[in-house]
Design a protein around this motif. Structure first.
Motif, PDB file in Angstrom:
ATOM      1  N   THR A  35     -40.339  36.439 -38.517  1.00  0.00           N
ATOM      2  CA  THR A  35     -39.763  35.104 -38.697  1.00  0.00           C
ATOM      3  C   THR A  35     -38.434  35.051 -37.935  1.00  0.00           C
ATOM      4  OG1 THR A  35     -38.771  35.825 -40.771  1.00  0.00           O
ATOM      5  CG2 THR A  35     -40.855  34.654 -40.929  1.00  0.00           C
ATOM      6  N   LEU A  36     -38.509  35.258 -36.652  1.00  0.00           N
ATOM      7  CA  LEU A  36     -37.326  35.405 -35.798  1.00  0.00           C
ATOM      8  C   LEU A  36     -36.373  34.222 -35.892  1.00  0.00           C
ATOM      9  CD1 LEU A  36     -35.861  37.027 -33.599  1.00  0.00           C
ATOM     10  CD2 LEU A  36     -37.383  35.982 -31.903  1.00  0.00           C
ATOM     11  N   TYR A  37     -36.926  33.016 -36.001  1.00  0.00           N
ATOM     12  CA  TYR A  37     -36.083  31.822 -35.926  1.00  0.00           C
ATOM     13  C   TYR A  37     -35.750  31.205 -37.283  1.00  0.00           C
ATOM     14  CZ  TYR A  37     -36.982  32.362 -30.987  1.00  0.00           C
ATOM     15  OH  TYR A  37     -37.052  32.883 -29.718  1.00  0.00           O
TER      16      TYR A  37
ATOM     17  N   PHE B 257     -32.030  30.699 -37.817  1.00  0.00           N
ATOM     18  CA  PHE B 257     -31.511  29.547 -37.076  1.00  0.00           C
ATOM     19  C   PHE B 257     -31.699  28.278 -37.904  1.00  0.00           C
ATOM     20  CE2 PHE B 257     -32.221  32.698 -33.894  1.00  0.00           C
ATOM     21  CZ  PHE B 257     -31.470  32.377 -32.767  1.00  0.00           C
ATOM     22  N   LEU B 258     -32.896  28.109 -38.427  1.00  0.00           N
ATOM     23  CA  LEU B 258     -33.215  26.919 -39.205  1.00  0.00           C
ATOM     24  C   LEU B 258     -32.403  26.887 -40.501  1.00  0.00           C
ATOM     25  CD1 LEU B 258     -34.904  24.374 -39.489  1.00  0.00           C
ATOM     26  CD2 LEU B 258     -36.769  25.771 -40.409  1.00  0.00           C
TER      27      LEU B 258
ATOM     28  N   ARG C 119     -33.698  33.599 -20.521  1.00  0.00           N
ATOM     29  CA  ARG C 119     -34.905  34.347 -20.916  1.00  0.00           C
ATOM     30  C   ARG C 119     -34.520  35.779 -21.286  1.00  0.00           C
ATOM     31  NH1 ARG C 119     -39.876  32.355 -17.920  1.00  0.00           N
ATOM     32  NH2 ARG C 119     -39.283  30.470 -16.810  1.00  0.00           N
ATOM     33  N   PRO C 120     -33.914  35.959 -22.426  1.00  0.00           N
ATOM     34  CA  PRO C 120     -33.495  37.320 -22.797  1.00  0.00           C
ATOM     35  C   PRO C 120     -34.691  38.263 -22.973  1.00  0.00           C
ATOM     36  CG  PRO C 120     -33.045  35.756 -24.579  1.00  0.00           C
ATOM     37  CD  PRO C 120     -33.591  34.972 -23.448  1.00  0.00           C
ATOM     38  N   GLN C 121     -34.497  39.494 -22.588  1.00  0.00           N
ATOM     39  CA  GLN C 121     -35.566  40.489 -22.703  1.00  0.00           C
ATOM     40  C   GLN C 121     -35.633  41.093 -24.104  1.00  0.00           C
ATOM     41  OE1 GLN C 121     -37.861  41.170 -20.119  1.00  0.00           O
ATOM     42  NE2 GLN C 121     -36.847  39.280 -19.465  1.00  0.00           N
ATOM     43  N   LYS C 122     -34.486  41.218 -24.729  1.00  0.00           N
ATOM     44  CA  LYS C 122     -34.434  41.939 -25.997  1.00  0.00           C
ATOM     45  C   LYS C 122     -34.331  40.980 -27.183  1.00  0.00           C
ATOM     46  CE  LYS C 122     -32.282  46.072 -24.042  1.00  0.00           C
ATOM     47  NZ  LYS C 122     -31.061  46.913 -24.028  1.00  0.00           N
ATOM     48  N   THR C 123     -35.068  41.305 -28.228  1.00  0.00           N
ATOM     49  CA  THR C 123     -35.033  40.496 -29.449  1.00  0.00           C
ATOM     50  C   THR C 123     -33.649  40.512 -30.086  1.00  0.00           C
ATOM     51  OG1 THR C 123     -37.378  40.878 -29.837  1.00  0.00           O
ATOM     52  CG2 THR C 123     -36.088  40.202 -31.730  1.00  0.00           C
ATOM     53  N   GLU C 124     -32.931  41.636 -29.958  1.00  0.00           N
ATOM     54  CA  GLU C 124     -31.586  41.713 -30.542  1.00  0.00           C
ATOM     55  C   GLU C 124     -30.659  40.672 -29.924  1.00  0.00           C
ATOM     56  OE1 GLU C 124     -32.631  45.210 -28.919  1.00  0.00           O
ATOM     57  OE2 GLU C 124     -34.050  44.521 -30.436  1.00  0.00           O
ATOM     58  N   VAL C 125     -30.865  40.381 -28.651  1.00  0.00           N
ATOM     59  CA  VAL C 125     -30.034  39.378 -27.969  1.00  0.00           C
ATOM     60  C   VAL C 125     -30.268  38.002 -28.601  1.00  0.00           C
ATOM     61  CG1 VAL C 125     -29.587  38.217 -25.770  1.00  0.00           C
ATOM     62  CG2 VAL C 125     -29.950  40.687 -25.819  1.00  0.00           C
ATOM     63  N   VAL C 126     -31.535  37.722 -28.945  1.00  0.00           N
ATOM     64  CA  VAL C 126     -31.852  36.455 -29.611  1.00  0.00           C
ATOM     65  C   VAL C 126     -31.202  36.419 -30.990  1.00  0.00           C
ATOM     66  CG1 VAL C 126     -33.707  34.999 -30.513  1.00  0.00           C
ATOM     67  CG2 VAL C 126     -34.028  36.223 -28.357  1.00  0.00           C
ATOM     68  N   GLU C 127     -31.333  37.500 -31.726  1.00  0.00           N
ATOM     69  CA  GLU C 127     -30.828  37.553 -33.100  1.00  0.00           C
ATOM     70  C   GLU C 127     -29.302  37.439 -33.161  1.00  0.00           C
ATOM     71  OE1 GLU C 127     -34.040  40.401 -35.355  1.00  0.00           O
ATOM     72  OE2 GLU C 127     -32.694  41.340 -33.913  1.00  0.00           O
ATOM     73  N   GLU C 128     -28.633  37.891 -32.113  1.00  0.00           N
ATOM     74  CA  GLU C 128     -27.166  37.901 -32.148  1.00  0.00           C
ATOM     75  C   GLU C 128     -26.572  36.848 -31.217  1.00  0.00           C
ATOM     76  OE1 GLU C 128     -26.122  41.971 -31.326  1.00  0.00           O
ATOM     77  OE2 GLU C 128     -27.448  42.692 -32.930  1.00  0.00           O
TER      78      GLU C 128
ATOM     79  N   ALA D 287     -24.720  31.224 -30.097  1.00  0.00           N
ATOM     80  CA  ALA D 287     -24.657  30.033 -29.237  1.00  0.00           C
ATOM     81  C   ALA D 287     -25.185  28.809 -29.978  1.00  0.00           C
ATOM     82  CB  ALA D 287     -25.455  30.270 -27.958  1.00  0.00           C
ATOM     83  N   PHE D 288     -26.283  28.966 -30.674  1.00  0.00           N
ATOM     84  CA  PHE D 288     -26.874  27.882 -31.462  1.00  0.00           C
ATOM     85  C   PHE D 288     -25.864  27.359 -32.490  1.00  0.00           C
ATOM     86  CE2 PHE D 288     -29.324  26.536 -35.237  1.00  0.00           C
ATOM     87  CZ  PHE D 288     -30.187  25.596 -34.675  1.00  0.00           C
ATOM     88  N   GLU D 289     -25.201  28.281 -33.172  1.00  0.00           N
ATOM     89  CA  GLU D 289     -24.220  27.893 -34.184  1.00  0.00           C
ATOM     90  C   GLU D 289     -23.060  27.126 -33.556  1.00  0.00           C
ATOM     91  OE1 GLU D 289     -23.246  31.642 -35.972  1.00  0.00           O
ATOM     92  OE2 GLU D 289     -25.014  31.646 -37.270  1.00  0.00           O
TER      93      GLU D 289
END
Length: 248
Positions: free
Chosen positions: A4-6, A9-10, A160-169, A174-176
Motif C-alpha cells: 500500500t505504497l500510496y 500520501f492519501l 521516475r525514481p528507481q527506488k521505492t525508498e525515494v518514493v516513501e521519503e 514533495a507531495f506534503e
C-alpha cells in the motif's frame, strides 16, 4: 515493494485538509466507492482493489482520490483538487504510479492560464523554490506529450525514481509541501465576480477536464479490470465530472 505504497500520501492529504479547511463529503456515484477484480491466472492471479474518496469545501468543488491497490504489480494514487468556477485557483494534481517497471510521479499545481504572466506571478512563482528544492533529489522524468504541456506549470515535478525508498521519503515530502502551498493559495483566494473572467475560468476548466478525460492513461487499465462501461462512467461521472454537473 510496499503493498500500500500510496496510502500514507492519501492519509496525510485527508488529515491535512481536514485540519486546515472545512471539508464536506462530495457525492460518489453508486458503484464507485470500491471495486474489486481478480486478474491473471494460476500463480499469477491477484486481486486489484480500487477505492474512491471525495470531499468539497466552499472554494473547492471536488477533492477526489482514486486509489488502486494491486499488490506487487500495481499501485496507483490519482489525487486531484478542482476549485469552484468562481475562483481562479489552479488545479492540484498528483499522479503517483508504480508498475513492475518502476515508479512514475507527476506533481503539479496545474494552471488555468499558463501563458498569462500575471497568473504565473500569482500561482507559480511562489512555489518555484519548493519545486527546485525537490527537483534536486528527483531528476526530470523525460519527455511528455507536447499537447499536454499547456496543462502543466513551470513547477511541474515529473520524475521516475528507481527506488521505492525515494518514493516513501522524497516524493512524500514533495507531495506534503505542494499540498501545503496549495492550501495557502486556497485560504487566500477571493471569489471572482466579473462575468468576463468567470467565462474564461469556466472555459479553462472545461478544456482541462475534457483533455484529462479523453487522454486518461488509466482508461486501459480500468477497462481491463472492470470493463468499458464501468470505466467510461467512472471517468466521466466521477473522476472528471464537471460537464455532468454544470447548471443547464
Amino acid at each position: 515493494m510496499v503493498s500500500t505504497l500510496y496510502q500514507p500520501f492519501l492519509d496525510h492529504a485527508i488529515a491535512y485538509l481536514e485540519e486546515h479547511l472545512d471539508l464536506e463529503p462530495y457525492p460518489i456515484p453508486q458503484g464507485f466507492k470500491s471495486k474489486q477484480a481478480t486478474v491473471g491466472k494460476g500463480q499469477r492471479q491477484s486481486e486489484v482493489l480500487t477505492t474512491s474518496k471525495a470531499f468539497q469545501t466552499d472554494k473547492l468543488r471536488q477533492i477526489r482520490a482514486a486509489h488502486v491497490q494491486g499488490g506487487e504489480a500495481l499501485q496507483v494514487l490519482n489525487f486531484v483538487i478542482f476549485p469552484h468556477l468562481n475562483y481562479d485557483l489552479p488545479f492540484f494534481g498528483a499522479d503517483l504510479v508504480t508498475l513492475p517497471g518502476g515508479h512514475l510521479i507527476a506533481l503539479d499545481m496545474q494552471p488555468l492560464f499558463r501563458d498569462d504572466p500575471s497568473y504565473q506571478e500569482k500561482y507559480t512563482k511562489p512555489i518555484l523554490p519548493v519545486f527546485k528544492t525537490h527537483q534536486a533529489h528527483l531528476p526530470w522524468g523525460g519527455d511528455f506529450p507536447e499537447e499536454a504541456q499547456p496543462f502543466f506549470s513551470p513547477a511541474f515535478l515529473w520524475t521516475r525514481p528507481q527506488k521505492t525508498e525515494v518514493v516513501e521519503e522524497r516524493v512524500l515530502a514533495a507531495f506534503e509541501d505542494y499540498l501545503a502551498a496549495y492550501v495557502t493559495f486556497v485560504k487566500e483566494a477571493k471569489p471572482i465576480d466579473r462575468e468576463e473572467d468567470l467565462l474564461k475560468i469556466k472555459q479553462a476548466q472545461l478544456r482541462y477536464i475534457r483533455y484529462r478525460a479523453e487522454k486518461d492513461p488509466a482508461r486501459g487499465m480500468f477497462t481491463r479490470f472492470y470493463g468499458p462501461e464501468w470505466t467510461e462512467e467512472y471517468i466521466h461521472g466521477f473522476l472528471f465530472d464537471l460537464e455532468r454537473n454544470l447548471p443547464h
